[in-house]
Design a protein around this motif. Structure first.
Motif, PDB file in Angstrom:
ATOM      1  N   PRO A 159     -61.939 -64.371  17.347  1.00 31.03           N
ATOM      2  CA  PRO A 159     -61.520 -63.125  17.998  1.00 31.03           C
ATOM      3  C   PRO A 159     -62.702 -62.196  18.322  1.00 31.03           C
ATOM      4  CG  PRO A 159     -60.038 -63.628  16.197  1.00 31.03           C
ATOM      5  CD  PRO A 159     -61.184 -64.613  16.112  1.00 31.03           C
ATOM      6  N   SER A 160     -63.758 -62.246  17.528  1.00 33.43           N
ATOM      7  CA  SER A 160     -64.897 -61.358  17.776  1.00 33.43           C
ATOM      8  C   SER A 160     -65.569 -61.673  19.120  1.00 33.43           C
ATOM      9  CB  SER A 160     -65.914 -61.433  16.641  1.00 33.43           C
ATOM     10  OG  SER A 160     -66.435 -62.742  16.525  1.00 33.43           O
ATOM     11  N   VAL A 161     -65.558 -62.931  19.529  1.00 35.66           N
ATOM     12  CA  VAL A 161     -66.137 -63.294  20.828  1.00 35.66           C
ATOM     13  C   VAL A 161     -65.282 -62.706  21.947  1.00 35.66           C
ATOM     14  CG1 VAL A 161     -66.654 -65.221  22.397  1.00 35.66           C
ATOM     15  CG2 VAL A 161     -67.263 -65.377  19.975  1.00 35.66           C
ATOM     16  N   ILE A 162     -63.984 -62.798  21.806  1.00 32.62           N
ATOM     17  CA  ILE A 162     -63.071 -62.259  22.817  1.00 32.62           C
ATOM     18  C   ILE A 162     -63.209 -60.746  22.905  1.00 32.62           C
ATOM     19  CG2 ILE A 162     -60.637 -62.021  23.476  1.00 32.62           C
ATOM     20  CD1 ILE A 162     -61.838 -64.888  23.743  1.00 32.62           C
ATOM     21  N   VAL A 163     -63.311 -60.089  21.781  1.00 33.98           N
ATOM     22  CA  VAL A 163     -63.479 -58.634  21.759  1.00 33.98           C
ATOM     23  C   VAL A 163     -64.810 -58.248  22.410  1.00 33.98           C
ATOM     24  CG1 VAL A 163     -63.809 -56.631  20.230  1.00 33.98           C
ATOM     25  CG2 VAL A 163     -61.969 -58.275  19.782  1.00 33.98           C
ATOM     26  N   ALA A 164     -65.862 -58.991  22.107  1.00 33.54           N
ATOM     27  CA  ALA A 164     -67.171 -58.712  22.704  1.00 33.54           C
ATOM     28  C   ALA A 164     -67.131 -58.912  24.216  1.00 33.54           C
ATOM     29  CB  ALA A 164     -68.246 -59.602  22.081  1.00 33.54           C
ATOM     30  N   LEU A 165     -66.492 -59.981  24.672  1.00 32.72           N
ATOM     31  CA  LEU A 165     -66.371 -60.238  26.108  1.00 32.72           C
ATOM     32  C   LEU A 165     -65.601 -59.121  26.795  1.00 32.72           C
ATOM     33  CD1 LEU A 165     -66.719 -61.999  28.616  1.00 32.72           C
ATOM     34  CD2 LEU A 165     -64.717 -63.331  27.864  1.00 32.72           C
ATOM     35  N   SER A 166     -64.530 -58.700  26.204  1.00 28.77           N
ATOM     36  CA  SER A 166     -63.741 -57.600  26.757  1.00 28.77           C
ATOM     37  C   SER A 166     -64.575 -56.318  26.851  1.00 28.77           C
ATOM     38  CB  SER A 166     -62.508 -57.349  25.884  1.00 28.77           C
ATOM     39  OG  SER A 166     -61.810 -56.222  26.342  1.00 28.77           O
ATOM     40  N   GLY A 167     -65.329 -56.036  25.823  1.00 24.23           N
ATOM     41  CA  GLY A 167     -66.183 -54.843  25.820  1.00 24.23           C
ATOM     42  C   GLY A 167     -67.257 -54.894  26.890  1.00 24.23           C
ATOM     43  N   VAL A 168     -67.889 -56.045  27.054  1.00 24.71           N
ATOM     44  CA  VAL A 168     -68.930 -56.192  28.077  1.00 24.71           C
ATOM     45  C   VAL A 168     -68.327 -56.027  29.461  1.00 24.71           C
ATOM     46  CG1 VAL A 168     -70.517 -57.855  29.157  1.00 24.71           C
ATOM     47  CG2 VAL A 168     -70.486 -57.576  26.676  1.00 24.71           C
ATOM     48  N   ARG A 169     -67.183 -56.640  29.697  1.00 22.91           N
ATOM     49  CA  ARG A 169     -66.540 -56.506  31.011  1.00 22.91           C
ATOM     50  C   ARG A 169     -66.154 -55.057  31.288  1.00 22.91           C
ATOM     51  NH1 ARG A 169     -62.886 -62.022  31.153  1.00 22.91           N
ATOM     52  NH2 ARG A 169     -64.603 -63.369  31.830  1.00 22.91           N
ATOM     53  N   SER A 170     -65.677 -54.369  30.286  1.00 25.25           N
ATOM     54  CA  SER A 170     -65.304 -52.963  30.474  1.00 25.25           C
ATOM     55  C   SER A 170     -66.515 -52.101  30.814  1.00 25.25           C
ATOM     56  CB  SER A 170     -64.623 -52.416  29.217  1.00 25.25           C
ATOM     57  OG  SER A 170     -63.380 -53.047  29.028  1.00 25.25           O
ATOM     58  N   ARG A 171     -67.594 -52.278  30.085  1.00 26.95           N
ATOM     59  CA  ARG A 171     -68.802 -51.491  30.364  1.00 26.95           C
ATOM     60  C   ARG A 171     -69.374 -51.825  31.739  1.00 26.95           C
ATOM     61  NH1 ARG A 171     -70.837 -47.883  26.449  1.00 26.95           N
ATOM     62  NH2 ARG A 171     -71.657 -47.054  28.386  1.00 26.95           N
ATOM     63  N   TYR A 172     -69.326 -53.114  32.107  1.00 27.95           N
ATOM     64  CA  TYR A 172     -69.807 -53.547  33.416  1.00 27.95           C
ATOM     65  C   TYR A 172     -68.990 -52.869  34.518  1.00 27.95           C
ATOM     66  CZ  TYR A 172     -71.375 -56.631  37.172  1.00 27.95           C
ATOM     67  OH  TYR A 172     -71.907 -57.126  38.334  1.00 27.95           O
TER      68      TYR A 172
END
Length: 129
Positions: A46-59
């Protein structure tokens, strides 16, 4: 690291903003690609999914801010117009008779021909951008 870099960016109207934002956006694209590959694995955490979501949001946030600035690039304007219209890169490309990979390349700040640029500008205008 990227959050700190984004937070340290000057205002969009600052002449240094486009160059500095471009460096951050490039790094975020690379990080997003790596996280996306990791998320495609069968035993992802789940931490990878959360990190991906965060990066996409900031992008998305940074691209939106950059697209609204006076020095917005074609790629930034296209990314935001396409996103607001809820179109995939394939759908946007098909709408103006271009290749999906060209839309992705332009959004990653790679150059397009004059004819392709004109088609992309027409698409952006049609989408209200």
């Amino acid at each position: 690291m990227y959050s700190a870099a984004i937070d340290a960016l000057p205002p969009v109207s600052d002449p240094e903003f486009p160059e500095r934002a471009s460096v951050v956006l490039s790094g975020l694209r690379k990080l997003q690609s790596s996280l996306s590959e990791a998320a495609a694995r069968s035993r992802v955490t789940p931490s990878v999914i959360v990190a991906l979501s965060g990066v996409r949001s900031r992008y998305d946030e940074l691209m939106t801010a950059a697209a609204e600035g006076p020095s917005a690039t074609l790629g930034q304007r296209l990314y935001v117009a396409r996103g607001r219209a809820k179109l995939s890169t394939r759908e946007a490309a098909n709408g103006v008779g271009l290749r999906k990979d060209l839309i992705e390349a332009v959004e990653a700040e790679e150059p397009a021909t004059e004819a392709e640029t004109a088609q992309i500008k027409d698409l952006i205008a049609a989408l209200g951008g």
